[in-house]
Structures are given as structure tokens and as C-alpha cells.
Design a protein around this motif. Sequence first.
Motif, PDB file in Angstrom:
ATOM      1  N   SER A 106       0.297   3.728  -3.040  1.00  0.00           N
ATOM      2  CA  SER A 106      -0.159   5.106  -2.784  1.00  0.00           C
ATOM      3  C   SER A 106       0.800   6.088  -3.441  1.00  0.00           C
ATOM      4  N   PRO A 161      -1.854   4.155   6.820  1.00  0.00           N
ATOM      5  CA  PRO A 161      -2.757   3.832   5.712  1.00  0.00           C
ATOM      6  C   PRO A 161      -3.888   4.849   5.599  1.00  0.00           C
ATOM      7  N   ILE A 162      -4.326   5.085   4.375  1.00  0.00           N
ATOM      8  CA  ILE A 162      -5.380   6.076   4.109  1.00  0.00           C
ATOM      9  C   ILE A 162      -6.653   5.738   4.866  1.00  0.00           C
ATOM     10  N   THR A 163      -6.854   4.437   5.113  1.00  0.00           N
ATOM     11  CA  THR A 163      -8.057   4.015   5.825  1.00  0.00           C
ATOM     12  C   THR A 163      -8.016   4.429   7.298  1.00  0.00           C
ATOM     13  N   GLN A 164      -6.791   4.561   7.822  1.00  0.00           N
ATOM     14  CA  GLN A 164      -6.665   4.915   9.240  1.00  0.00           C
ATOM     15  C   GLN A 164      -6.705   6.418   9.464  1.00  0.00           C
ATOM     16  N   ASP A 165      -5.893   7.135   8.684  1.00  0.00           N
ATOM     17  CA  ASP A 165      -5.783   8.574   8.905  1.00  0.00           C
ATOM     18  C   ASP A 165      -5.454   9.259   7.572  1.00  0.00           C
ATOM     19  N   PRO A 166      -6.475   9.624   6.813  1.00  0.00           N
ATOM     20  CA  PRO A 166      -6.246  10.196   5.484  1.00  0.00           C
ATOM     21  C   PRO A 166      -5.353  11.441   5.518  1.00  0.00           C
ATOM     22  N   TRP A 192      -1.801  10.371   6.007  1.00  0.00           N
ATOM     23  CA  TRP A 192      -1.407   9.648   4.792  1.00  0.00           C
ATOM     24  C   TRP A 192      -1.000  10.651   3.712  1.00  0.00           C
ATOM     25  N   PRO A 219       0.806  -1.226   0.000  1.00  0.00           N
ATOM     26  CA  PRO A 219       0.000   0.000   0.000  1.00  0.00           C
ATOM     27  C   PRO A 219       0.838   1.274   0.000  1.00  0.00           C
TER      28      PRO A 219
END
Lengths: 356, 337
Positions: free
Chosen positions: B123, B192-197, B200, B119
Motif C-alpha cells: 500500500s 487493511p483497505i478492505t476493512q476500513d478504507p 487505511w 499489504p
Amino acid sequence: MTTPLLAPAFRADGSKRPFLEVKDLRVHFPTADGLVKSVDGLSFELERGEILGIVGESGSGKSVTSLAILGLHKGSNAMVTGEIWLDGREIVAATEEEVRDLRGSEMGMIFQDPLSSLHPFYSVGTQISEAYLVHTKVSKKDAKAEAIRMLEKVGIPNAPNRYNDYPHQFSGGMRQRAMIAMALICQPQLLIADEPTTALDVTVQAQILELIKELHDELNSAVILITHDLGVVAETCDKVLVMYGGQCVEKGLVDDLFYAPEMPYTWGLLRSMPRMDRDRQTRLTPIPGSPPSLINVPSGCVFNTRCPFTDRVDGDKCRTVHPDLQQGATPGHEVRCHIPTAQRQEIWLTEISPNL
Amino acid sequence: MIRFIAVRLLGAIVVVWLVSVVTFLIFQIVPTLSHTSPVYYYIGKIPFPPDSIQMKALTHRFGFDLPLYAQYWHFLSGILFGQTITDGVSTPIQCSAPCFGYSFRQHQLVGTMMATAAPVTISMCIGAAILWLIGGVAVGTFSALKPGSLVDRVGMTGSLAAVSLPIFFTGPLLLLIFEYTLGVLPDVSYLPITQDPAQWLRSMILPWVSLAFLFGALYARLTRSNMIETMGEDYIRTARAKGLSRPTVIVRHGLRAAITPIVTIFGIDLGTLVGSTVITETVFNLRGLGYLSIQAIQQSDLPVILGVTIIAAVVLVIANFIVDILYAFIDPRVTVY
């Protein structure tokens, strides 16, 4: 339409302007080698319902003239001077945006090579309805219907299905028909056809010319037919303008040009054309030499380097004095030549005509 | 169309298979040439004297005494169907497909390591690609509209500079300016973008910009030359003769045609980039696939190297496959059969 463009349809002296008037048009291109004078002082007039043929060799300025009328030199490095009046509007001095409004709607153009002139990535139908949509406020659906109607009109069989075909799926003749449909969909009053049949075989050529004539009759538009095929001119046009080295060397009615031409260059053109009624053993007589450089245009008459009749003029006039376009034997017939009219007629009757 | 896709897909599978064979062979030949046991490259050490019974047992355990094709099948079937990994002492580990083996160095499944690293790299690559495509094409187009103008000169000089500067120059330069001097982008680690955009994005901006700077330069030059050529085409004259507005002529007719070859290069570039982000990841301290592979190479961690190589190859092949399919849609003249 913007008001500044709506100049009066009358000249300063009160006479009415013709539908299309080109006055002293000059198109020059500055290049590293020098100034290329592609068109140098061209003037002509054209009314609605008339077909004007412009003939001349490659590089004589025919296409450059037509692009100037459409204002397509705007934004390039070409220097365009003179006047072009279309239906009371002046084009040379107009802005790109003002001319853009006239393109397609008032004046349409058919180009020489329909394959390279059509966008390879869009379907033929899309390109035609695009031309309609620029100038008409209709839905895409209506534009499509109109484009299909136009395709049918120019003789594309099964038009609704062929609408989605790409240019490479069309034959050469069909592509040119599609180009015509595109140029005529907004019913322009001026149609310029730049060698519309050059890339086509002879049978298709005849069909395309017939089609242009039919549509011309229907719309009563003015047509400029650019070609180097004299046969096409004789068959189609009302008036002819012969161009050489960026200048008009002779113009007049078709009959004047074919039955009483007065300019040595026109004689040369006629002599280099094959004829059905000629003895098959007779060789064609080409014009010696090659077209003049448009950077170093010959002094005097542009044609003097190739003209076989310079000895008929007193002194060195052909090489030193640039002849004016003057009236020939009949009104409306204009010739750029130092040989006196009577002598020209005699040369034609005694030396040229019998040998054709 | 379906036939076209099927044929291309089949070709792609063959290429990936060939890559797997070649990588596998290389990593089998290396130990033989360097006169060490493959066991060394597998677990990172020779725990027993060569020719000892224990060493032979280990060689047998990992299957290195089997013929080459059997070893390859073991490797391939692991990827396709999964396998159980055991060192004979600890509890066996169930590794489901696609199983790229186990890193005895890191005490982790290669698949898990790559799943964590990928990822980051993806990204970075996708973000940079979007940036350089838009930036490069925009600069190239504006340069092409007036060749020789000030815009053109600035654009082309800038892109020449950009293409000549390596990431290990632009990267630290950007870090120096934005992180250490201005402090606008403080050093943040990747999340990860799912955790903290937000974080990220912050961790990705500088890598994106430095990659986009490098690649965008090439795209600017390419777009410019394609665009200049296209704007001289007859169909552009036709479009103008129809009375289309200048923006329509430039974008719908000009750029549409000029961009086509760029799509091809874009696919290949993006695919290649995924497997070659080592320098960028090192400069910006990102733990992506590049970092993973460089670490594995230093530690002679064979299973990880194998895994990353195959993944990089697969990404490149997929990118090319997509471009092929896309091309049939972009250019109607491409025969679909």
C-alpha cells in the motif's frame, strides 16, 4: 477565422498585395556571445503557382526565414521584425494562436531530415491523419481514409497496410513522401520545402522533386524550395533568391540567375558546381574563405571578405558602404553589389561564363 | 510477442533462482564463519551443550548434517511444493507452498508473517509511487517549458532540497506538523483497505507524502532534462508546423517521448522500494516487510530473513519484467523477438 487577421489584401497605396509578401524581415537571436543576425532585412514576393528557390550556404538564413514564415519562432527567444503577408494576413505581429490556425491549413512545410522530423512513437498514418484532424472536422475514420488516399497519391505502395507502419520501418524516400503527404493533406496554398532532398540519394531526389512539382501543378500553390543544390533550382524553380550572411544578395527569374548572374557570390556558386558539359579535367573553383559570422557581420558588403572583385570598385566602398539591392540589367532582377551593372555584365561575359 | 515474453520470463525465473541460491549460501556460510551451529540461527538459541547427543539430534532434525545441495533442495522444495514442519515435540505444522519455513522465534509460519506485513508495504509503495510519478513529472514538465523561469527555479530548487533530505528528517517533520501541531492527521494504526478504507488512507498519507517528496524530486529533474531535450527535437517542430495546439504538442508529442526512459527507472525504483522501506516503516511505526526484516535481523531469525529477501528479489524482478514488456509497447522501435 478571426477578423483582425483579415486585413485588406491591398497595400496602403491601393496596389494589390501578392499572395506572399515578405518585407524587411529580420530574425535576430540574442546569445551570450552577442546578437546573431540570422536574417537581416529580407524582402521577396511570391504568387500562387510560382516556385521560388532560396539558395545559399549553410547558415545563410534560409531555414530561419522559412520558420519565420510559419511563425515557428514565436515562443522562442528570437526577435522577429518586419512584415510577412500571406493572402492578406500579417504573420509577424499575429499571435501564436492565430498563426497556428494557418499552419498546416494555409501553409505546409516539408523538412530536411524526414527521420528526425517524424515522431518515432507514432505510426506514419496516425501522424498524417493528425494533421488532417486539426483543421478539418471529420471523424477519425474519415481522417484515416483521407490519409491513406494521400499516401497513395504520394506513391506509397500498399498504403492501407503501410498506414500502421512506424517511421523507422519506412525507407528514406518513403519517409519524405510521407512528410509531403502530411504537409499537403489540408491542401495548403503555400508549401515550404526546406532542403527536401538533402538526406536522399540522387534517384530518389529526382522522384521527390517530380512529386512536389506534380502536386504544385495540381493545387496551383506557391512553393518555396530551400536548397543549396543549384541543379535542383534550375530544374524546378521559376524564381531564385540567393542568400548570403542573412541577406538577399541577388534575386530574379531562373534564366536571369543562370544565364546572366550579376553578383560575385552567385558567380562563385556557379563556378563551384560540377557541370556535365565541362571538360572532365577542369577543376571546380571553390569560393575561398568561409561564411561570415552572423554576430560580427562584415561592414560594407557582407561578401567583401571573400569577394575577388573588390578591386573593381573605387576606393574602399566594398568595406565601408553596405550596397543596396538594386535593379540589374533586366526588371525584376535585383543585385546587391557596388560594381556598376554594365561592368558586372562584362565581367560575367568575359571572365566568368567562358570558364564555367 | 509471445516469444519475447517467454524469453524475458525465463530470464526472470533464472534471476530469482540465482538469488535464492546466493541468499541460501550466505546464510549457510555465516554460521560456519562465526563458529556457531546453524541451529542457533534457526531457533535462536543453543539449548544443549555443543557436541552433546541432543544437539546432534537437533542438527539432524533440521537437516544441517546433510550435504549443502540436499539442504538447498529441502529449502527450495519447501517453497515450491510445501513441507511439514516439526520440532519433534509439538504437533507437526502443515506448511503449504510457497512455504518459507517457520520462525521458531515468533512461533509463526514465515509465510503468514509476510502475508500480514506485505499489504502494509505494498500500500505504502504503490500510493507513494503514484504520487511521486504524477508530481515529479508535472513539476519537471512545467520547469522544462520555460527553463530559467521562476517556475523552473522554484521547482528545481525545491527538488534539490527534497532529494537531499532523508526520510528520517522529512518523516518526523511531517509528523510534527500534521500530527502533533495541527492535529489534522492523528496517529492512527494501519488497517487493511478492505476493512476500513478511511483509516487505511489516514495511516498512509504521511508515509506517501514523505516518500513521494524524496523520489519525486529525482523524477522532476529527470523529466525536466528529458523534456528540454525532446522539445528541441525536429519532430516537435513538425508537430507545431502541422498546426497542433500547444498542449497537444507538449503532451502528445513532447511528454510522450520524454517519459519513455522514466518508465524504466520507475519500474526499478518501485521494485527496489518494496525491499527497502525499513526507515519509512520505522518512522511511521508501520509493521511492513521492512519492519519484519529489521526485527528478524536483530533476533537472528534466519527463516524470516531468507523469506523477506527472496520476496524482495521476486518483486524487483517482476517489476523489471513488466517494464520490459511495457517498453515494447511504448517504444515501437524496440524489436520484439
